[in-house]
Design a protein around this motif. Sequence first.
Motif, PDB file in Angstrom:
ATOM      1  N   ARG A  18       6.255 -49.101  10.351  1.00  0.00           N
ATOM      2  CA  ARG A  18       4.952 -48.999  10.931  1.00  0.00           C
ATOM      3  C   ARG A  18       3.707 -48.787   9.817  1.00  0.00           C
ATOM      4  O   ARG A  18       2.481 -49.234   9.915  1.00  0.00           O
ATOM      5  CB  ARG A  18       4.618 -48.001  12.146  1.00  0.00           C
ATOM      6  N   LEU A  19       4.104 -47.739   9.119  1.00  0.00           N
ATOM      7  CA  LEU A  19       3.136 -47.578   8.175  1.00  0.00           C
ATOM      8  C   LEU A  19       2.943 -48.589   7.054  1.00  0.00           C
ATOM      9  O   LEU A  19       1.801 -49.036   6.585  1.00  0.00           O
ATOM     10  CB  LEU A  19       3.412 -46.191   7.127  1.00  0.00           C
ATOM     11  N   LEU A  20       4.001 -49.515   6.660  1.00  0.00           N
ATOM     12  CA  LEU A  20       4.193 -50.424   5.768  1.00  0.00           C
ATOM     13  C   LEU A  20       3.431 -51.551   6.412  1.00  0.00           C
ATOM     14  O   LEU A  20       2.769 -52.608   5.767  1.00  0.00           O
ATOM     15  CB  LEU A  20       5.401 -50.696   5.206  1.00  0.00           C
ATOM     16  N   ILE A 111      22.778 -55.948   7.783  1.00  0.00           N
ATOM     17  CA  ILE A 111      21.131 -55.821   7.777  1.00  0.00           C
ATOM     18  C   ILE A 111      20.423 -56.994   7.856  1.00  0.00           C
ATOM     19  O   ILE A 111      19.486 -57.172   8.748  1.00  0.00           O
ATOM     20  CB  ILE A 111      20.802 -55.140   6.262  1.00  0.00           C
ATOM     21  N   LEU A 112      20.981 -58.334   7.322  1.00  0.00           N
ATOM     22  CA  LEU A 112      20.299 -59.549   7.398  1.00  0.00           C
ATOM     23  C   LEU A 112      20.113 -59.926   8.745  1.00  0.00           C
ATOM     24  O   LEU A 112      19.260 -60.572   9.227  1.00  0.00           O
ATOM     25  CB  LEU A 112      21.160 -60.562   6.542  1.00  0.00           C
ATOM     26  N   ILE A 128       9.792 -55.070   8.412  1.00  0.00           N
ATOM     27  CA  ILE A 128       9.746 -53.970   7.175  1.00  0.00           C
ATOM     28  C   ILE A 128      10.871 -53.264   7.199  1.00  0.00           C
ATOM     29  O   ILE A 128      11.484 -52.747   6.161  1.00  0.00           O
ATOM     30  CB  ILE A 128       8.252 -53.189   7.351  1.00  0.00           C
ATOM     31  N   GLU A 129      11.447 -52.555   8.365  1.00  0.00           N
ATOM     32  CA  GLU A 129      12.506 -51.608   8.259  1.00  0.00           C
ATOM     33  C   GLU A 129      13.774 -52.288   7.913  1.00  0.00           C
ATOM     34  O   GLU A 129      14.537 -51.677   6.720  1.00  0.00           O
ATOM     35  CB  GLU A 129      12.702 -50.938   9.746  1.00  0.00           C
ATOM     36  N   MET A 132      13.226 -53.131   3.927  1.00  0.00           N
ATOM     37  CA  MET A 132      13.526 -51.970   2.945  1.00  0.00           C
ATOM     38  C   MET A 132      14.982 -51.514   3.040  1.00  0.00           C
ATOM     39  O   MET A 132      15.448 -51.355   1.861  1.00  0.00           O
ATOM     40  CB  MET A 132      12.646 -50.607   3.698  1.00  0.00           C
ATOM     41  N   ALA A 133      15.524 -51.996   3.928  1.00  0.00           N
ATOM     42  CA  ALA A 133      17.103 -51.659   4.073  1.00  0.00           C
ATOM     43  C   ALA A 133      17.698 -52.442   3.058  1.00  0.00           C
ATOM     44  O   ALA A 133      18.550 -52.009   2.635  1.00  0.00           O
ATOM     45  CB  ALA A 133      17.395 -51.523   5.675  1.00  0.00           C
ATOM     46  N   PHE A 134      17.399 -53.691   3.203  1.00  0.00           N
ATOM     47  CA  PHE A 134      18.052 -54.639   2.225  1.00  0.00           C
ATOM     48  C   PHE A 134      18.052 -54.263   0.953  1.00  0.00           C
ATOM     49  O   PHE A 134      19.008 -54.285   0.298  1.00  0.00           O
ATOM     50  CB  PHE A 134      17.469 -55.979   2.572  1.00  0.00           C
ATOM     51  N   HIS A 135      16.691 -53.980   0.448  1.00  0.00           N
ATOM     52  CA  HIS A 135      16.610 -53.671  -0.833  1.00  0.00           C
ATOM     53  C   HIS A 135      16.869 -52.406  -1.266  1.00  0.00           C
ATOM     54  O   HIS A 135      17.672 -52.158  -2.620  1.00  0.00           O
ATOM     55  CB  HIS A 135      15.101 -53.815  -1.178  1.00  0.00           C
ATOM     56  N   ARG A 136      16.924 -51.322  -0.484  1.00  0.00           N
ATOM     57  CA  ARG A 136      17.520 -50.010  -0.629  1.00  0.00           C
ATOM     58  C   ARG A 136      19.057 -50.115  -0.743  1.00  0.00           C
ATOM     59  O   ARG A 136      19.679 -49.373  -1.779  1.00  0.00           O
ATOM     60  CB  ARG A 136      17.292 -48.969   0.457  1.00  0.00           C
TER      61      ARG A 136
END
Length: 199
Positions: A18-20, A111-112, A128-129, A132-136
């Motif tokens: 939510r912040l992003l 994740i996808l 966004i969640e 971020m999980a994908f790239h993390r």
Amino acid sequence: MTAILTPRDQIINELRGRLLAREWPPGTRLKEHALVREFGVGRGPIRDVLLELTKEGYLRMLPNRGVTVGGFPDSPARPVYVETRRELESLALRRGYPRWPADAMARLERILQHFELAAQANQLPEVIEHDMAFHRFLITQYPEEDLSVVWLPLMTTLALPYSRHANLMQSYQEHANIVALLCRGELEAAIAALRTHIQ
């Protein structure tokens, strides 16, 4: 095996998304009691969540003002930050992919799948969640060291540019293309697609 998130981690992930998504303007005060009511937990866990998001750079703790939403500065150094992120994720993928455990691709595909459902529903915080999980996931598969100590603070500096897409499904499709290339074993093409995606 899929990791089971604790309630604390679930709240952190939701608030981070939510912040992003810029649900609150920079400088907005986040009130503990409102978050306690919203998430149905005690003040202690909410304080832990706010502290973690402050450490990550999303929030600011100011004397006599409590916790406020941080900003995403339009920095002249942004191109350097973007290129640094490209280099970190490219390195993690190039060095990590050949040694991914047997279940790694299935985890990335899960994740996808969540990403796709959120994009279809036009739920930006959830997108966004999962983004971020994908790239993390890519970052954490780097075998030599913990790149997330550099990557995560970098991500708090870069607002994710969803506005360049006509809709959230276009963002999903960029991620799906990277996964499809990895499934075919086309590592260098996947890295090229990843670098193009990061803007």
